[in-house]
Write an enzyme that holds these catalytic residues in place. Structure first.
Site, PDB file in Angstrom:
ATOM      1  N   GLY A  46      31.371  -5.558  27.196  1.00 37.04           N
ATOM      2  CA  GLY A  46      30.325  -5.017  26.571  1.00 37.04           C
ATOM      3  C   GLY A  46      29.921  -3.734  26.063  1.00 37.04           C
ATOM      4  O   GLY A  46      30.765  -2.988  26.611  1.00 37.04           O
ATOM      5  N   GLY A  51      23.963  -4.788  28.614  1.00 39.48           N
ATOM      6  CA  GLY A  51      23.213  -5.344  29.760  1.00 39.48           C
ATOM      7  C   GLY A  51      24.562  -5.999  30.662  1.00 39.48           C
ATOM      8  O   GLY A  51      24.423  -6.780  31.171  1.00 39.48           O
ATOM      9  N   SER A  53      26.398  -4.680  32.847  1.00 43.24           N
ATOM     10  CA  SER A  53      26.321  -4.395  34.366  1.00 43.24           C
ATOM     11  C   SER A  53      25.402  -5.568  35.029  1.00 43.24           C
ATOM     12  O   SER A  53      25.767  -5.938  36.259  1.00 43.24           O
ATOM     13  CB  SER A  53      25.980  -3.086  34.644  1.00 43.24           C
ATOM     14  OG  SER A  53      26.978  -2.114  34.313  1.00 43.24           O
ATOM     15  N   HIS A  89      22.033   2.719  38.827  1.00 43.65           N
ATOM     16  CA  HIS A  89      22.919   1.602  39.260  1.00 43.65           C
ATOM     17  C   HIS A  89      22.761   1.333  41.046  1.00 43.65           C
ATOM     18  O   HIS A  89      22.546   0.455  41.228  1.00 43.65           O
ATOM     19  CB  HIS A  89      24.439   2.032  38.962  1.00 43.65           C
ATOM     20  CG  HIS A  89      24.739   1.560  37.682  1.00 43.65           C
ATOM     21  ND1 HIS A  89      25.420   0.423  37.178  1.00 43.65           N
ATOM     22  CD2 HIS A  89      24.552   2.177  36.293  1.00 43.65           C
ATOM     23  CE1 HIS A  89      25.845   0.364  35.942  1.00 43.65           C
ATOM     24  NE2 HIS A  89      25.053   1.390  35.460  1.00 43.65           N
ATOM     25  N   GLU A 101      32.859   4.105  46.679  1.00 43.05           N
ATOM     26  CA  GLU A 101      32.630   5.018  45.370  1.00 43.05           C
ATOM     27  C   GLU A 101      34.090   5.494  45.629  1.00 43.05           C
ATOM     28  O   GLU A 101      34.371   6.529  46.279  1.00 43.05           O
ATOM     29  CB  GLU A 101      31.286   5.899  45.461  1.00 43.05           C
ATOM     30  CG  GLU A 101      30.274   5.191  45.251  1.00 43.05           C
ATOM     31  CD  GLU A 101      29.264   6.442  45.238  1.00 43.05           C
ATOM     32  OE1 GLU A 101      29.369   7.560  45.676  1.00 43.05           O
ATOM     33  OE2 GLU A 101      28.154   5.974  45.061  1.00 43.05           O
TER      34      GLU A 101
END
Length: 214
Positions: A46, A51, A53, A89, A101
């Site tokens: 996307g 949208g 995520s 997020h 991460e």
């Protein structure tokens, strides 16, 4: 090999695109229809603020435990906009999800023993190109990029847990004015194609609407 940096970038991008095209030509038809996939591998594409995520998070939301692999750069005081995006997020993730991460997305995917959500391949590729010396044209950067992307493609193909990867669809806009912008767009397009080849479902999110790509 030419010593012209722009020509070398173009040749590298062309090679990545051809490799992706070859992978796509050799793709076998998926066993399941995309909208019937349960527990397989899904690529969610996307544009910015499309949208993608949120949709990916919904796909894995049915699982009791999820490993969320945050592939982008860590937040920094030097870039408050990026820090705000990271914070948004983080706030959306359920507290019972495990967050990793890291820039070593390949290792995180291989080590995962629960369903995985990778967000996103575009920000990860930026790290790969940066760490490989692509912007400065350091000797051997093309090989280093190839090796890291190839290792990820292998890990994605071999993943034994349900996996969802989010990536940017960057091929629909104008040609970037800078050489670095063009190499990012071309290499990410090739990476998306390779990942799609080894996915059970590919979904494109446009203005919050979901399109299933066969």
């Amino acid at each position: 090999m030419t010593n012209d940096p722009k020509r070398r970038l173009a040749e590298f991008a062309a090679g990545r695109l051809e490799a992706a095209a070859s992978a796509l030509r050799g793709r076998r038809a998926p066993v399941q229809r995309a909208n019937d996939v349960e527990g397989g591998k899904t690529l969610v594409l996307g544009g910015v603020r499309s949208g993608k995520s949120r949709y990916a998070e919904q796909l894995v939301g049915r699982y009791p435990g999820v490993t969320y692999i945050a592939a982008g750069m860590p937040p920094s005081d030097d870039d408050p906009d990026w820090s705000a995006r990271v914070a948004a997020h983080r706030a959306r993730r359920p507290s019972h999800w495990a967050t990793v991460e890291t820039g070593d997305v390949t290792a995180a995917l291989r080590d995962a023993d629960s369903p995985v959500l990778i967000d996103c391949l575009g920000t990860w590729l930026t790290r790969v190109l940066d760490e490989s010396g692509a912007w400065e044209q350091r000797d051997g950067w093309q090989q280093r990029v190839d090796e890291r992307l190839g290792a990820f493609a292998d890990a994605w193909r071999q993943a034994s847990v349900p996996a969802v990867a989010v990536s940017n669809e960057v091929g629909s806009g104008v040609v970037p004015a800078s050489a670095s912008g063009r190499i990012f767009r071309d290499v990410l397009g090739a990476l998306n194609t390779t990942v799609a080849t080894h996915s059970d479902a590919v979904r494109l999110i446009v203005a919050g609407r979901v399109l299933t790509l066969e």
